[in-house]
Design an enzyme around this catalytic site. Structure first.
Site, PDB file in Angstrom:
ATOM      1  N   ARG A 102       5.857 -10.585 -21.742  1.00 21.39           N
ATOM      2  CA  ARG A 102       4.770 -11.484 -22.157  1.00 21.39           C
ATOM      3  C   ARG A 102       5.134 -12.865 -21.642  1.00 21.39           C
ATOM      4  O   ARG A 102       6.177 -13.418 -22.011  1.00 21.39           O
ATOM      5  CB  ARG A 102       4.629 -11.483 -23.677  1.00 21.39           C
ATOM      6  CG  ARG A 102       3.705 -12.568 -24.181  1.00 21.39           C
ATOM      7  CD  ARG A 102       3.316 -12.413 -25.625  1.00 21.39           C
ATOM      8  NE  ARG A 102       2.347 -11.351 -25.792  1.00 21.39           N
ATOM      9  CZ  ARG A 102       1.589 -11.188 -26.875  1.00 21.39           C
ATOM     10  NH1 ARG A 102       1.708 -12.033 -27.891  1.00 21.39           N
ATOM     11  NH2 ARG A 102       0.734 -10.201 -26.954  1.00 21.39           N
ATOM     12  N   HIS A 129      -4.598  -9.147 -20.508  1.00 21.65           N
ATOM     13  CA  HIS A 129      -3.901  -8.475 -21.618  1.00 21.65           C
ATOM     14  C   HIS A 129      -4.295  -6.985 -21.590  1.00 21.65           C
ATOM     15  O   HIS A 129      -4.974  -6.485 -22.489  1.00 21.65           O
ATOM     16  CB  HIS A 129      -4.317  -9.130 -22.941  1.00 21.65           C
ATOM     17  CG  HIS A 129      -3.427  -8.793 -24.101  1.00 21.65           C
ATOM     18  ND1 HIS A 129      -2.266  -8.058 -23.970  1.00 21.65           N
ATOM     19  CD2 HIS A 129      -3.541  -9.079 -25.427  1.00 21.65           C
ATOM     20  CE1 HIS A 129      -1.704  -7.932 -25.166  1.00 21.65           C
ATOM     21  NE2 HIS A 129      -2.465  -8.527 -26.063  1.00 21.65           N
ATOM     22  N   GLN A 132      -3.710  -4.316 -24.513  1.00 27.22           N
ATOM     23  CA  GLN A 132      -4.630  -4.477 -25.643  1.00 27.22           C
ATOM     24  C   GLN A 132      -5.914  -3.673 -25.414  1.00 27.22           C
ATOM     25  O   GLN A 132      -6.432  -3.007 -26.309  1.00 27.22           O
ATOM     26  CB  GLN A 132      -4.978  -5.973 -25.799  1.00 27.22           C
ATOM     27  CG  GLN A 132      -6.028  -6.250 -26.865  1.00 27.22           C
ATOM     28  CD  GLN A 132      -5.492  -6.040 -28.264  1.00 27.22           C
ATOM     29  OE1 GLN A 132      -4.431  -6.532 -28.599  1.00 27.22           O
ATOM     30  NE2 GLN A 132      -6.221  -5.305 -29.097  1.00 27.22           N
ATOM     31  N   ASP A 223     -12.341 -13.398 -29.441  1.00 26.44           N
ATOM     32  CA  ASP A 223     -10.904 -13.704 -29.447  1.00 26.44           C
ATOM     33  C   ASP A 223     -10.767 -15.155 -29.881  1.00 26.44           C
ATOM     34  O   ASP A 223     -11.761 -15.907 -29.915  1.00 26.44           O
ATOM     35  CB  ASP A 223     -10.326 -13.474 -28.038  1.00 26.44           C
ATOM     36  CG  ASP A 223      -8.812 -13.671 -27.974  1.00 26.44           C
ATOM     37  OD1 ASP A 223      -8.150 -13.593 -29.028  1.00 26.44           O
ATOM     38  OD2 ASP A 223      -8.289 -13.925 -26.864  1.00 26.44           O
ATOM     39  N   CYS A 263      -8.731  -8.543 -31.130  1.00 32.66           N
ATOM     40  CA  CYS A 263      -7.350  -8.172 -30.798  1.00 32.66           C
ATOM     41  C   CYS A 263      -6.346  -8.666 -31.835  1.00 32.66           C
ATOM     42  O   CYS A 263      -5.250  -8.122 -31.941  1.00 32.66           O
ATOM     43  CB  CYS A 263      -6.985  -8.682 -29.410  1.00 32.66           C
ATOM     44  SG  CYS A 263      -6.887 -10.473 -29.305  1.00 32.66           S
ATOM     45  N   ARG A 291      -2.621   0.010 -31.080  1.00 30.33           N
ATOM     46  CA  ARG A 291      -1.671  -0.605 -30.153  1.00 30.33           C
ATOM     47  C   ARG A 291      -0.426   0.274 -30.025  1.00 30.33           C
ATOM     48  O   ARG A 291       0.079   0.497 -28.919  1.00 30.33           O
ATOM     49  CB  ARG A 291      -1.276  -2.015 -30.628  1.00 30.33           C
ATOM     50  CG  ARG A 291      -2.366  -3.062 -30.532  1.00 30.33           C
ATOM     51  CD  ARG A 291      -2.769  -3.340 -29.101  1.00 30.33           C
ATOM     52  NE  ARG A 291      -1.652  -3.757 -28.271  1.00 30.33           N
ATOM     53  CZ  ARG A 291      -1.153  -4.990 -28.217  1.00 30.33           C
ATOM     54  NH1 ARG A 291      -1.704  -5.963 -28.914  1.00 30.33           N
ATOM     55  NH2 ARG A 291      -0.132  -5.276 -27.417  1.00 30.33           N
TER      56      ARG A 291
END
Ligand code: CP
Ligand code: NVA
Length: 308
Positions: A102, A129, A132, A223, A263, A291
């Site tokens: 990340r 991402h 996700q 988001d 998310c 996830r």
């Protein structure tokens, strides 16, 4: 050997294979059947940004697959003191079996992958991402929304919006993205998606009109307005995102059976109202649980392709 850097690098068939694997592994996990798909394998997990879900899902996932995860916060390893990505990659990838990173600039992830001897997974960059989105699409399948799917993404044209563009244009569903002016998705990424859409038949609509985007959508998603690294812009962003909250009035415009995804982490009163977040259409915790299963599916799949 394959990496998992963006969904753009995969065919529709490959994405479906990973999803099917994730669903299979989930079923086994639910029955407490833990097969050693990755015996004694070590997953290096480099974090230059905070995480709850990504860390816990990968670390739990690799353990359940027969391996072990190494949590490597950049503030604890020499990367945080300026050791180059290329050197970090050449060292770590000689010791571990897979790496998840990340980081900030997507180019840093690409640099790591370029020097790596083992598969590299994108655990979030400023631009994408993808792990996700695999969990999100798994949730869409489980909720029976994958037929005649219309996704409305309301909010910032950020890494999540970009990943939705890649997923929709690869799998071929309708995606509408509404962002405030000045917060649109990157043109280069949009053009890439429009190119893929020609092949898949996806319908991609990008505008500055959230109500129009949400109309009759079967999945509504958003988001945070302030992504990691943008904390200084919070005040300005909150002003400029006015009208982009997914609240009950916004959800009422969607299909009556629409689901809400996020998310997480979610900021109630900003991108989503408390009522929508806690309401019956919200599947955010099913999505968060996925996830774990999606991350396992991705790791098993990458391991199978290790010698290709
Ligand atoms: N959605 C997500 O990636 O969460 P974390 O930042 O907690 O990992
Ligand atoms: N867009 C958010 C996602 C967090 C999971 C960020 O990059 O901070």
């Amino acid at each position: 050997m394959k990496h998992f850097l963006t969904l753009a690098d995969f065919t529709k068939e490959e994405l479906e294979e990973i999803l099917a694997l994730s669903i299979k592994v989930k079923q086994e996990t639910k029955q407490r059947i833990f097969k050693d798909y990755l015996p004694k394998q070590v997953l290096g997990m480099i974090f230059e940004k905070s995480s709850t879900r990504t860390r816990v899902s990968f670390e739990t996932g690799i353990y359940q697959l027969g391996g072990v995860g190494l949590f490597l916060s950049s503030s604890d390893i020499q990367l945080g003191r300026g050791e180059p990505m290329s050197d970090t990659s050449r060292v770590i990838s000689r010791m571990v079996d897979m790496v998840m990173i990340r980081t900030f600039a997507h180019s840093k992830l690409e640099e790591f992958a370029q020097y790596s001897k083992v598969p590299v997974i994108n655990g979030l960059t400023d631009d994408f991402h993808p792990v996700q989105l695999m969990a999100d699409y798994m949730t869409i399948i489980e909720e029976g929304k994958d037929k005649d799917l219309v996704v409305a993404y309301v909010g910032d044209g950020n890494n999540l919006a970009h990943s939705w563009l890649m997923l929709a244009s690869k799998l071929g569903f309708e995606l509408r993205i509404a962002t405030p002016k000045g917060y649109e998705v990157k043109e280069e990424i949009l053009n890439k998606a429009l190119g893929f859409a020609k092949e898949s038949g996806a319908k991609i609509i990008v505008n500055n009109n959230p109500k129009e985007a949400v109309k009759n959508a079967t999945v509504v998603t958003t988001d945070t307005w302030v992504s990691m690294g943008q904390e200084d812009e919070k005040e300005k962003r909150v002003k400029e995102f006015e009208g982009y909250i997914v609240d009950e009035a916004m959800m009422a415009l969607a299909h009556k059976d629409a689901i809400f995804l996020h998310c997480l982490p979610a900021y109630r009163g900003y991108e989503v109202s408390e009522a929508v977040f806690e309401g019956s259409q919200s599947k955010v915790f099913e999505e968060a649980e996925n996830r774990l299963h999606a991350q396992k599916g991705i790791m098993v799949w990458l391991n199978e392709k290790r010698n290709d």
